[in-house]
Design a protein around this motif. Structure first.
Motif, PDB file in Angstrom:
ATOM      1  N   PRO A  96      -0.021  17.896   2.127  1.00 32.25           N
ATOM      2  CA  PRO A  96      -0.053  16.533   1.594  1.00 32.25           C
ATOM      3  C   PRO A  96      -0.370  15.522   2.686  1.00 32.25           C
ATOM      4  CG  PRO A  96       2.216  17.262   1.852  1.00 32.25           C
ATOM      5  CD  PRO A  96       1.338  18.452   2.130  1.00 32.25           C
ATOM      6  N   GLU A  97      -0.125  15.911   3.941  1.00 34.36           N
ATOM      7  CA  GLU A  97      -0.328  14.959   5.031  1.00 34.36           C
ATOM      8  C   GLU A  97      -1.784  14.512   5.145  1.00 34.36           C
ATOM      9  OE1 GLU A  97       0.972  17.970   5.156  1.00 34.36           O
ATOM     10  OE2 GLU A  97       0.511  19.051   7.004  1.00 34.36           O
ATOM     11  N   TYR A  98      -2.697  15.304   4.573  1.00 27.56           N
ATOM     12  CA  TYR A  98      -4.099  14.900   4.645  1.00 27.56           C
ATOM     13  C   TYR A  98      -4.442  13.834   3.615  1.00 27.56           C
ATOM     14  CZ  TYR A  98      -4.655  18.571   7.987  1.00 27.56           C
ATOM     15  OH  TYR A  98      -4.521  19.340   9.099  1.00 27.56           O
ATOM     16  N   GLN A  99      -3.481  13.505   2.765  1.00 26.80           N
ATOM     17  CA  GLN A  99      -3.736  12.454   1.779  1.00 26.80           C
ATOM     18  C   GLN A  99      -3.245  11.089   2.245  1.00 26.80           C
ATOM     19  OE1 GLN A  99      -2.098  13.747  -1.975  1.00 26.80           O
ATOM     20  NE2 GLN A  99      -2.647  15.820  -1.419  1.00 26.80           N
ATOM     21  N   LEU A 100      -2.621  11.050   3.408  1.00 31.41           N
ATOM     22  CA  LEU A 100      -2.172   9.757   3.921  1.00 31.41           C
ATOM     23  C   LEU A 100      -3.407   8.921   4.232  1.00 31.41           C
ATOM     24  CD1 LEU A 100       0.549  11.055   6.392  1.00 31.41           C
ATOM     25  CD2 LEU A 100       0.945   9.973   4.198  1.00 31.41           C
ATOM     26  N   PHE A 101      -3.336   7.632   3.919  1.00 33.89           N
ATOM     27  CA  PHE A 101      -4.538   6.835   4.169  1.00 33.89           C
ATOM     28  C   PHE A 101      -4.258   5.400   4.578  1.00 33.89           C
ATOM     29  CE2 PHE A 101      -4.704   4.127   0.394  1.00 33.89           C
ATOM     30  CZ  PHE A 101      -3.717   4.718  -0.365  1.00 33.89           C
ATOM     31  N   GLU A 102      -2.997   4.950   4.396  1.00 41.36           N
ATOM     32  CA  GLU A 102      -2.728   3.539   4.671  1.00 41.36           C
ATOM     33  C   GLU A 102      -2.512   3.276   6.158  1.00 41.36           C
ATOM     34  OE1 GLU A 102      -2.864   0.858   3.178  1.00 41.36           O
ATOM     35  OE2 GLU A 102      -2.520   1.059   1.030  1.00 41.36           O
ATOM     36  N   GLU A 103      -2.430   1.978   6.495  1.00 39.28           N
ATOM     37  CA  GLU A 103      -2.259   1.604   7.903  1.00 39.28           C
ATOM     38  C   GLU A 103      -0.844   1.824   8.393  1.00 39.28           C
ATOM     39  OE1 GLU A 103      -3.116  -2.444   7.548  1.00 39.28           O
ATOM     40  OE2 GLU A 103      -5.275  -2.164   7.422  1.00 39.28           O
ATOM     41  N   THR A 104       0.120   1.662   7.483  1.00 39.57           N
ATOM     42  CA  THR A 104       1.497   1.876   7.899  1.00 39.57           C
ATOM     43  C   THR A 104       2.169   2.864   6.953  1.00 39.57           C
ATOM     44  OG1 THR A 104       2.445   0.143   6.506  1.00 39.57           O
ATOM     45  CG2 THR A 104       1.704  -0.536   8.714  1.00 39.57           C
ATOM     46  N   VAL A 105       3.225   3.459   7.464  1.00 34.35           N
ATOM     47  CA  VAL A 105       4.015   4.397   6.672  1.00 34.35           C
ATOM     48  C   VAL A 105       4.546   3.707   5.418  1.00 34.35           C
ATOM     49  CG1 VAL A 105       6.217   5.655   6.698  1.00 34.35           C
ATOM     50  CG2 VAL A 105       4.622   5.883   8.612  1.00 34.35           C
ATOM     51  N   GLU A 106       5.012   2.469   5.593  1.00 26.97           N
ATOM     52  CA  GLU A 106       5.583   1.740   4.461  1.00 26.97           C
ATOM     53  C   GLU A 106       4.560   1.559   3.335  1.00 26.97           C
ATOM     54  OE1 GLU A 106       6.613  -2.403   5.126  1.00 26.97           O
ATOM     55  OE2 GLU A 106       8.435  -2.113   3.924  1.00 26.97           O
ATOM     56  N   LYS A 107       3.371   1.114   3.707  1.00 23.64           N
ATOM     57  CA  LYS A 107       2.327   0.901   2.701  1.00 23.64           C
ATOM     58  C   LYS A 107       1.969   2.207   2.010  1.00 23.64           C
ATOM     59  CE  LYS A 107      -0.171  -3.086   4.515  1.00 23.64           C
ATOM     60  NZ  LYS A 107      -1.436  -3.471   5.177  1.00 23.64           N
ATOM     61  N   ASP A 108       1.942   3.265   2.791  1.00 21.08           N
ATOM     62  CA  ASP A 108       1.562   4.544   2.216  1.00 21.08           C
ATOM     63  C   ASP A 108       2.572   5.009   1.168  1.00 21.08           C
ATOM     64  OD1 ASP A 108      -0.734   6.521   3.578  1.00 21.08           O
ATOM     65  OD2 ASP A 108       0.536   7.389   2.028  1.00 21.08           O
ATOM     66  N   ILE A 109       3.849   4.858   1.480  1.00 20.84           N
ATOM     67  CA  ILE A 109       4.869   5.296   0.517  1.00 20.84           C
ATOM     68  C   ILE A 109       4.887   4.371  -0.704  1.00 20.84           C
ATOM     69  CG2 ILE A 109       7.319   5.847   0.194  1.00 20.84           C
ATOM     70  CD1 ILE A 109       7.525   6.341   3.162  1.00 20.84           C
ATOM     71  N   MET A 110       4.573   3.076  -0.465  1.00 24.83           N
ATOM     72  CA  MET A 110       4.581   2.110  -1.576  1.00 24.83           C
ATOM     73  C   MET A 110       3.423   2.325  -2.548  1.00 24.83           C
ATOM     74  SD  MET A 110       5.512  -1.368   0.480  1.00 24.83           S
ATOM     75  CE  MET A 110       5.013  -2.498  -0.830  1.00 24.83           C
ATOM     76  N   PHE A 111       2.404   3.013  -2.096  1.00 23.65           N
ATOM     77  CA  PHE A 111       1.202   3.156  -2.904  1.00 23.65           C
ATOM     78  C   PHE A 111       1.485   3.733  -4.294  1.00 23.65           C
ATOM     79  CE2 PHE A 111      -2.472   5.597  -4.420  1.00 23.65           C
ATOM     80  CZ  PHE A 111      -3.419   4.591  -4.476  1.00 23.65           C
ATOM     81  N   GLY A 112       2.318   4.794  -4.338  1.00 19.01           N
ATOM     82  CA  GLY A 112       2.628   5.446  -5.611  1.00 19.01           C
ATOM     83  C   GLY A 112       3.317   4.501  -6.582  1.00 19.01           C
ATOM     84  N   PRO A 113       4.473   3.937  -6.177  1.00 14.78           N
ATOM     85  CA  PRO A 113       5.169   3.002  -7.065  1.00 14.78           C
ATOM     86  C   PRO A 113       4.283   1.828  -7.511  1.00 14.78           C
ATOM     87  CG  PRO A 113       6.551   3.515  -5.175  1.00 14.78           C
ATOM     88  CD  PRO A 113       5.245   4.208  -4.959  1.00 14.78           C
ATOM     89  N   LEU A 114       3.510   1.253  -6.583  1.00 13.45           N
ATOM     90  CA  LEU A 114       2.646   0.122  -6.942  1.00 13.45           C
ATOM     91  C   LEU A 114       1.624   0.533  -7.994  1.00 13.45           C
ATOM     92  CD1 LEU A 114       1.935  -1.556  -3.459  1.00 13.45           C
ATOM     93  CD2 LEU A 114       3.420  -2.403  -5.298  1.00 13.45           C
ATOM     94  N   ASN A 115       1.137   1.743  -7.820  1.00 10.93           N
ATOM     95  CA  ASN A 115       0.165   2.274  -8.763  1.00 10.93           C
ATOM     96  C   ASN A 115       0.753   2.413 -10.161  1.00 10.93           C
ATOM     97  OD1 ASN A 115      -2.473   2.936  -8.760  1.00 10.93           O
ATOM     98  ND2 ASN A 115      -2.164   5.087  -8.234  1.00 10.93           N
TER      99      ASN A 115
END
Lengths: 287, 263
Positions: A96-115
């Motif tokens: 799954p680590e290859y799916q990380l794409f955001e600039e920060t860890v926080e933004k990356d984790i927030m992506f799912g809920p925001l979606n």
């Protein structure tokens, strides 16, 4: 409610026009809560394909998968919101680590809920909670995910799925590539999440030591067919292990070796090295 | 003769932290080295510097007595084959057959030879049935085997496996490891980065890395006898040895030790 497979097959076709069935005539019932299942089998036995049917990421070419009351078949049904199913059943891929794409860890984790239309303040809170669930502290929030080590990236990406709070969590070889310590931390984490939340968790793994120590139920696939569904105890004491080219747990193998070489009568079915050593001491006392 | 000579190599991705901190070691021709270490200890970074994918900020690397530089990297890469942890990172071919051929094409292997090597190595790793399939349609473990076949077919003197067997089931992995053992006996130098102690103990020597430094590098048997180095580095001993350490009976301990070194 939960996930029900009814005579599910999936046939892949490629441009060479040859087709093959990755899974065949699967019948399987997974409860929506309180399951802790290991999915095992040879490489290419259909494990990942089966997992992708659990949240309608793949559609059966034959049969049906009922996911929390929605019937998923070959034909798309306009009444079903497939996206909602994917929120109920979270799927974590291999690497799954290859799916990380955001600039920060926080933004990356927030992506799912925001979606899934969670507001940004709430998503921030969820990100923090998910991060601590995977054993990383807040100092990671502003770090760039690409500068983390493989194990850290893996945890961040798992946090990304936890943040959408799925009812069922399906993980495809989540511990591969982790060192033994990281593997144990992660397994304890899944086990904790399971105990705390009663979420059903399904984990694809090749590690029979983990299967024996942690899981309540094991499902075995061979060449796309379901060949075993039951407890680890039952699996390791049967000849299904050999028929399916699976390995025994290392404790069992070591104790079998002792029985053979020293003609002992050890009960080989011990889950941990400590339990195995205790059994050895018990038998040696009576010798 | 030293196949690989690493002298005082340091590498950093960012200014804050050295990922490799003044690393020096050498590997002889035909040796099998296992590298163990925590996630983030610098193992993969080290492997990438050995094939010239990353250039160290300081220090020197010599492969087969030639210094690895920007100018020599292209030729030296023919000597070193590397299989990465995630096979998706190294697929280029449309079919499995094309993919296995790719490395050999770059080495200008004649066509006839190439075709026979493809069949040979596909069989060796058990992917002969998938030669006409698209790599993307394969399972994780099958992909790993294709990636391994592609590197083996290049017949590089040095083979580096960066957790390249992590997705294989135990049976497939055993077959493959045994084949790598055969190659090693034929004179190939093998470097295996792994988290699996059962895999590491097959090596002649074990190197343990921590925070970018080598904390231990010695004969496998010597390393295994020193439990503390494993514990300090969050590494696991093979289960049979853990059991051996918990019982007093000498004969039991001896048999478990033998069992571990045989498998």
């Amino acid at each position: 409610m939960g996930i029900r497979f009814r005579n599910v097959s999936h046939e892949y076709s490629s441009y060479t026009k040859k087709t093959y069935k990755a899974i065949q005539d699967i019948n399987l019932s997974i409860e929506g809560t309180n399951e802790f299942i290991a999915l095992v089998g040879h490489t290419g036995s259909g494990k990942s394909t089966l997992a992708k049917h659990m949240n309608a990421l793949m559609f059966p070419t034959d049969g049906s998968v009922e996911i929390f009351g929605s019937e998923v078949t070959k034909k798309r049904n306009k009444k079903i919101k497939y996206n909602d199913l994917r929120r109920q059943v979270g799927l974590v891929f291999q690497f799954p680590e290859y799916q990380l794409f955001e600039e920060t860890v926080e933004k990356d984790i927030m992506f799912g809920p925001l979606n899934f239309k969670v507001d940004s303040e709430k998503a921030k809170t969820l990100a923090r909670e998910a991060l601590s669930l995977v054993g990383l502290d807040d100092s990671y929030l502003n770090r760039n995910p690409f500068n983390l080590s493989g194990g850290e990236k893996k945890r961040v990406s798992i946090a990304g799925i936890l943040a959408i709070d799925p009812k069922v969590l399906v993980l495809d070889e989540p511990t591969s590539g982790l060192d033994p310590y990281g593997r144990q931390v992660l397994m304890n984490l899944f086990s904790d999440i399971h105990k705390k939340t009663n979420k059903s968790i399904i984990i694809i793994t090749h590690d029979m030591d983990l299967v024996y120590r942690y899981f309540k139920r094991v499902i075995v696939l061979k060449d796309g067919e379901l060949t075993f569904d039951g407890t680890p105890d039952k699996l390791f004491q049967s000849d299904i292990i050999e028929q399916n080219h699976l390995d025994l747990p290392n404790t069992v193998k070591a104790l079998k070796q002792l029985n053979e070489k020293l003609n002992l009568n050890l009960d080989v079915y011990q889950k941990t090295p400590e339990a195995a050593a205790k059994e050895v001491r018990r038998v040696m006392k009576h010798e | 003769m030293n196949m690989i000579d690493v002298q005082n190599v340091s590498f950093a991705y960012s200014e804050e932290k050295l990922t490799l901190n003044d690393v020096s070691f050498s590997i002889k021709k035909g040796e099998w080295i296992a590298i163990l270490g925590h996630n983030g200890s610098g193992k993969s970074t080290l492997a990438k510097t050995l094939v010239g994918l990353l250039e160290p900020q300081s220090g020197e690397i010599h492969i087969n007595s030639t210094r690895l530089t920007e100018e020599t990297a292209f030729d030296l890469r023919k000597k070193v084959g590397i299989v990465f942890q995630n096979p998706d990172n190294q697929f280029v071919g449309v079919t499995v057959r094309d993919d296995i051929a790719f490395g050999m094409e770059n080495l200008c292997v004649p066509r006839e030879e190439m075709l026979s090597r493809i069949d040979f190595y596909a069989k060796k790793v058990g992917v002969e049935e998938y030669l006409d399939k698209q790599p993307s349609n394969l399972s994780g473990g099958q992909k790993q085997r294709v990636a391994i076949a592609g590197i083996l077919a290049m017949r590089s003197d040095i083979l580096i496996f960066d957790e390249a067997t992590s997705m294989l089931d135990p049976y497939t992995r055993n077959d493959l490891i045994h084949y790598i053992k055969t190659l090693n006996k034929e004179g190939f130098t093998v470097i295996m980065i792994t988290h699996d102690v059962n895999e590491a103990i097959l090596a002649d020597k074990i190197m343990i890395m921590k925070h970018g430094e080598i904390v231990a590098f010695d004969q496998t048997e010597t390393i295994l006898k020193d439990k503390s180095v494993f514990l300090e580095n969050h590494l696991e001993l093979p289960v049979a040895l853990e059991i051996a350490n918990l019982v007093e009976d000498e004969e039991i301990r001896r048999i478990l030790w033998e069992y571990v070194s045989e498998t």
